[in-house]
Each structure stands twice: as structure tokens, then as C-alpha cells.
Design an enzyme around this catalytic site. Structure first.
Site, mmCIF file in Angstrom:
data_model
loop_
_atom_site.group_PDB
_atom_site.id
_atom_site.type_symbol
_atom_site.label_atom_id
_atom_site.label_comp_id
_atom_site.label_asym_id
_atom_site.label_seq_id
_atom_site.Cartn_x
_atom_site.Cartn_y
_atom_site.Cartn_z
ATOM 1 N N MET A 273 -2.634 -1.179 -0.372
ATOM 2 C CA MET A 273 -3.445 -1.487 0.798
ATOM 3 C C MET A 273 -2.921 -0.717 1.995
ATOM 4 O O MET A 273 -1.716 -0.862 2.250
ATOM 5 C CB MET A 273 -3.318 -2.990 1.041
ATOM 6 C CG MET A 273 -4.493 -3.618 1.708
ATOM 7 S SD MET A 273 -6.018 -3.231 0.891
ATOM 8 C CE MET A 273 -7.012 -4.614 1.408
ATOM 9 N N PRO A 274 -3.719 0.049 2.656
ATOM 10 C CA PRO A 274 -5.144 0.267 2.408
ATOM 11 C C PRO A 274 -5.409 1.250 1.266
ATOM 12 O O PRO A 274 -4.517 1.976 0.842
ATOM 13 C CB PRO A 274 -5.603 0.866 3.735
ATOM 14 C CG PRO A 274 -4.420 1.656 4.192
ATOM 15 C CD PRO A 274 -3.228 0.824 3.798
ATOM 16 N N THR A 275 -6.639 1.222 0.791
ATOM 17 C CA THR A 275 -7.102 2.203 -0.185
ATOM 18 C C THR A 275 -8.181 3.046 0.486
ATOM 19 O O THR A 275 -9.163 2.513 0.993
ATOM 20 C CB THR A 275 -7.661 1.503 -1.438
ATOM 21 O OG1 THR A 275 -6.609 0.785 -2.084
ATOM 22 C CG2 THR A 275 -8.227 2.520 -2.416
ATOM 23 N N ASP B 252 -3.058 4.116 -0.901
ATOM 24 C CA ASP B 252 -3.638 4.918 -1.983
ATOM 25 C C ASP B 252 -4.763 5.766 -1.412
ATOM 26 O O ASP B 252 -5.583 5.281 -0.626
ATOM 27 C CB ASP B 252 -4.200 4.007 -3.085
ATOM 28 C CG ASP B 252 -3.115 3.452 -3.991
ATOM 29 O OD1 ASP B 252 -2.614 4.216 -4.823
ATOM 30 O OD2 ASP B 252 -2.769 2.277 -3.822
#
Lengths: 62, 62, 62, 62, 62, 62
Positions: free
Chosen positions: B1-3, B40
Site C-alpha cells: 500500500m499504495p498500489t 507496488d
């Protein structure tokens, strides 16, 4: 409904996706109480050079 | 998180994606106060014949 | 182009999203050589009860 | 805005996507009252071996 | 199949989505030669504070 | 990796999502041979007025 999208690294043979589609559909129906025909599974292959974690592409780690 | 998912026209070399993954991860951590390992980044190449703006495919404009 | 989607846990104030949108747009333009107007950023808030890692919802961890 | 993503089985010629992009853009503008230039359409080809309904890949049905 | 996702600014009444779903389904069937029952349409409302173009949130422009 | 997104009609209690997250993670690890910690599951609730099949919103059918 439900519609399930699975992003995974490319290279998995069709037999693996086939088995995974069966398993995810079976478990979804068991937990949600829906018909198998209501479950759609989509696989999206991702190259290791298209996925980064911590700012580093997975293709740079191997 | 975040993606973070980045859709961009196909054809960019891996070096560009590598640099962009580093930059987007660094800025996300700076603004959100998260660890790099939590970020990510996924790149999704799009063909010019698969993207239309104003009803016209980008492959028809070049 | 590019179109960047950012999934993050809900609760971030608009000021943070505003700053992150600016930073991600600036870095994308720098690395890809595109105009700012070509960059779209979409934020998608995710509840901790809608995200699981290792089979455990994040709402169960806190 | 709006941004419309169309997932369809691979194999459609560009002419079909071109016609579909025109039609979806025209109808979106008619119903939503927006300018054509505000409409983005993205096509995503899906292999029959990457889509399962009822736990069975479409590649296993033909 | 096809599955069509429509991201649009929040605030549209159900009647508009209803009309748009009908129109997009009809045009998809006409161009692709598929049955209406094969077409899924998903609407995703986006807040103006969750969409940025050119690094500026749409909520900052109005 | 893998990252699994599950779109389902809104209204499911957290207990159901918790059980489904466990089951999908377990089956993914069994079939793909990966660690549980590598599996992310995201749930996306969809309103019946935001999903149409055959051109008809599901909210119009009940």
C-alpha cells in the site's frame, strides 16, 4: 457476480490457471452462496519488468 | 500500500520504467510517509490501436 | 496518457492527494517527456476491511 | 471523462475496435452531454485461456 | 463478454446510467455481433477530488 | 503477488469477506506454490444500480 481478477507473474502454464480457476470459483460459491455460473475469473499476466516493489523492478532482482 | 498502476503507450524501454518506478515510489513515500517496501508499481503497456480519444484510435492519428 | 491509478487506504485528506497528484505528474513528465496535460491521476480509497494480505484483512490487524 | 475500458476476447480486427470506439463515444456524449474529446476508450484483449466462467476456462469449451 | 467499465464523475442519476447501459450494450452487440446477455457494464463513480489532470484535482478547478 | 481483486455486490458483512480472503489466499498458495504473505486480496463493493447485464441494471430487476 462476483468477478475476480488475478494478476500474476507471466509464465504459468494453462493447467495451473485451470486448476486455480476451479478452486477460486468453488471457494467463492461456498462462502458467498452463489452459483458457479455467476463467477467470472480473469487472469492478467504481468512481466517481471512491469512490476516494482520498493521502487525496484522484479526483473532487476533475479 | 499504495498500489500504483501506470497505463502508458507501449514501446518504452525497461530503463525508463525502472527510473519511473524509482521516482513514483520515492515521491509516494515522501508525501504519504510510508516505507518504500509498501509501494507496488505496475506498468500496463497499451497499443495505440487500443486507445481512443474523441472516438478516434491513436493509431489512426499518426 | 499516461493514466495513473493510485489505490490507498482511505482517510487521507485532500491536501495530501493534491500534493501527491502534483508530484506524480511532475515525475512522470520528467521521465517520460510528456506534457502535464497528458497525465491523468485517479485515486481509489480502500477500506482496511477491503484489503487482505496473507489472508488477513488489515482491519483485523490494528 | 468518462474513461471507458472494454475487455473483450482477443482476435478482433482494428476496424471493429475503430467502429466500436466511435459508437461508444457517440452514445456516451449523447447520454452524458459531454464533448467527444472528453471520452477515452481503452480496449483490453483477453485470451480464452485467461477467462473462466463457472470455473471453466473458455479455451476448454471450444 | 465484453465487460465494459465506465468511470465517470459522481452525481449522475440512475436514469442516466440506465440509459447509458442500454445504449452501450446495444452498440456493442451491433458492432461485435454478440448477445445482449453477454455484455456487462460497470459504472464507477469518481469524486472530483479523486481525479487530477495536469497535476490539478478537478475539485480545485471549479 | 498474486494480487486478486474481487468485485461483488455491496452488502456482504466483514465476516464473509474475512472468510473469503482466507479461502482465496489458501487456494492460491496451494495451486501457485507461493507464500501467504505474497497474496493480496482487494474487495470492491458494487451497487446494483452500477452493474448492468444485458443492458439492464440489476437494481431494475429486483
Amino acid at each position: 457476480m462476483p468477478t475476480i481478477t488475478v494478476k500474476l507473474f507471466e509464465g504459468r502454464p494453462v493447467e495451473v490457471k485451470k486448476e486455480l480457476a476451479e478452486a477460486l470459483t468453488r471457494e467463492s460459491c461456498r462462502v458467498l452462496g452463489c452459483e458457479p455460473g455467476a463467477v467470472d475469473i480473469l487472469f492478467e499476466d504481468v512481466k517481471k519488468s512491469d512490476w516494482a516493489t520498493g521502487g525496484v523492478l522484479w526483473s532487476e532482482r533475479d
